[in-house]
Motif scaffolding. Structure first.
Motif, PDB file in Angstrom:
ATOM      1  N   LEU A 134       0.823  -1.204   0.000  1.00 53.04           N
ATOM      2  CA  LEU A 134       0.000   0.000   0.000  1.00 53.04           C
ATOM      3  C   LEU A 134       0.861   1.260   0.000  1.00 53.04           C
ATOM      4  O   LEU A 134       0.538   2.246  -0.669  1.00 53.04           O
ATOM      5  N   ASP A 135       1.968   1.225   0.743  1.00 49.33           N
ATOM      6  CA  ASP A 135       2.885   2.367   0.741  1.00 49.33           C
ATOM      7  C   ASP A 135       3.475   2.585  -0.655  1.00 49.33           C
ATOM      8  O   ASP A 135       3.606   3.719  -1.120  1.00 49.33           O
TER       9      ASP A 135
ATOM     10  N   ARG B  82      16.075  -3.453   0.688  1.00 44.35           N
ATOM     11  CA  ARG B  82      15.135  -3.256   1.795  1.00 44.35           C
ATOM     12  C   ARG B  82      14.084  -2.191   1.489  1.00 44.35           C
ATOM     13  O   ARG B  82      13.182  -1.965   2.292  1.00 44.35           O
ATOM     14  N   GLY B  83      14.190  -1.521   0.356  1.00 41.75           N
ATOM     15  CA  GLY B  83      13.223  -0.500   0.007  1.00 41.75           C
ATOM     16  C   GLY B  83      13.573   0.888   0.496  1.00 41.75           C
ATOM     17  O   GLY B  83      12.756   1.805   0.371  1.00 41.75           O
TER      18      GLY B  83
ATOM     19  N   GLY C 256       4.884  15.084  -8.330  1.00 37.92           N
ATOM     20  CA  GLY C 256       5.127  14.933  -6.902  1.00 37.92           C
ATOM     21  C   GLY C 256       5.934  13.678  -6.638  1.00 37.92           C
ATOM     22  O   GLY C 256       6.483  13.072  -7.539  1.00 37.92           O
ATOM     23  N   GLY C 257       5.973  13.283  -5.373  1.00 33.69           N
ATOM     24  CA  GLY C 257       6.703  12.088  -4.985  1.00 33.69           C
ATOM     25  C   GLY C 257       8.176  12.377  -4.759  1.00 33.69           C
ATOM     26  O   GLY C 257       8.619  13.522  -4.695  1.00 33.69           O
TER      27      GLY C 257
ATOM     28  N   GLU D 106       2.983   5.813  -3.100  1.00 36.74           N
ATOM     29  CA  GLU D 106       4.116   6.535  -3.672  1.00 36.74           C
ATOM     30  C   GLU D 106       3.983   6.644  -5.187  1.00 36.74           C
ATOM     31  O   GLU D 106       4.237   7.704  -5.783  1.00 36.74           O
ATOM     32  N   GLN D 107       3.595   5.553  -5.824  1.00 40.26           N
ATOM     33  CA  GLN D 107       3.476   5.567  -7.275  1.00 40.26           C
ATOM     34  C   GLN D 107       2.307   6.437  -7.735  1.00 40.26           C
ATOM     35  O   GLN D 107       2.404   7.142  -8.744  1.00 40.26           O
ATOM     36  N   MET D 108       1.198   6.417  -6.994  1.00 42.31           N
ATOM     37  CA  MET D 108       0.055   7.241  -7.364  1.00 42.31           C
ATOM     38  C   MET D 108       0.394   8.727  -7.281  1.00 42.31           C
ATOM     39  O   MET D 108      -0.075   9.537  -8.088  1.00 42.31           O
TER      40      MET D 108
END
Length: 305
Positions: A76-77, A139-140, A91-92, A81-83
């Motif tokens: 979901l995170d 790890r992202g 943005g982002g 972020e992608q949205m």
């Protein structure tokens, strides 16, 4: 369907070890946290927590549910972020890691073009060695990274990461301007037997590269200095205290008292790549940065030719 909010509450209770601490972290009341847990237990028809006088612990069912919750919330995170980035990259954020010689060339050009086109995207850059930051990418904590591998030295391996080749460059030999071979058009490694060598330190994953390359030509290098900074290595060569290998990307600035020659008969090579997470769809920010890095690499190769 399970309610995401209740799953998040259960995870927070597991992390904090108490209803009160979880409530403080979530800005809930302890009563609200207890109600969320109770509702989740009814939905699951299972006891998820065991309450003690001053703490709370997960049951086996609760532990399994929290393990799955971690993956759900992470996805979901990522979606969030992608949205944020999809709407025209307005943005982002983009978190990039690089080693120094690529950072001063490929990455600098790509970042400049990216920022000019998408000034609303928050850019974060980390500089270091691949062995220092590739685990963070897995790890992202980062979105993409630059890495390399040398002939005879395998690249750092992580099955969760995907590599895309950007360019291959020949390693050059740096000599002081007064060296006996400085006026030659090229140099054979065998002609450098007995010379003091400047190599990378044991902190680097490619510490053995110089030794491997020299062994191919039948001798063991005499290592005099271990330096992880190419600019410092150039200064030491210019001072006449050793010779060293330099990758082409590090040659955008060259010490004035240095002579840099190609190696014969078979120059060792370094390959530069961009690394992303294997099973994760690329966000628009990552896709655009990879496009710009490919363009910067192609421009670099064209200028070299």
């Amino acid at each position: 369907m399970l309610e995401i909010r209740r799953l998040a509450v259960l995870r927070e209770v597991a992390l904090r070890g108490s209803i009160t601490a979880a409530a403080e972290a979530l800005s809930y009341t302890p009563s609200a946290v207890s109600q969320q847990i109770a509702a989740l237990e009814r939905e699951m028809s299972a006891v998820l927590v065991e309450r003690g006088p001053h703490s709370i612990a997960l049951t086996e069912a609760g532990r399994i549910l929290v393990e799955h919750t971690e993956g759900v919330l992470e996805q979901l995170d990522m979606a969030d972020e992608q949205m944020k980035s999809i709407a025209g990259l307005q943005g982002g954020r983009l978190r990039l890691a690089t080693f120094r010689s690529a950072g001063e060339t490929l990455v600098a050009h790509a970042l400049m073009d990216f920022h000019l086109a998408w000034p609303s995207v928050e850019l974060k850059l980390t500089e270091g060695e691949p062995e220092e930051y590739l685990d963070r990418l897995a790890r992202g904590e980062l979105d993409l990274a630059l890495s390399f591998d040398y002939d005879g030295i395998p690249p750092p391996h992580n099955e969760t990461l995907a590599r895309e080749h950007l360019l291959t460059e020949e390693m050059l030999i740096a000599l002081p301007e007064g060296h006996r071979l400085a006026s030659a058009p090229s140099v054979a490694l065998a002609d450098l037997v007995g010379e003091p060598w400047i190599t990378s330190s044991t902190r680097s994953s490619v510490h053995e590269f110089t030794a491997v390359a020299c062994r191919w030509e039948g001798f063991e290098p005499r290592v005099a200095f271990e330096i992880d900074d190419y600019h410092m290595a150039q200064a030491l060569v210019a001072a006449g205290v050793g010779v060293t290998f330099l990758p082409a990307l590090s040659m955008h600035t060259t010490h004035p008292r240095l002579r840099v020659l190609p190696v014969r008969p078979r120059p060792p090579r370094r390959r530069v790549c961009v690394v992303t997470r294997e099973r994760e769809p690329a966000s628009p920010c990552v896709t655009e940065m990879m496009r710009l890095l490919r363009l910067a690499a192609a421009t670099q190769c064209a200028a070299r030719d």
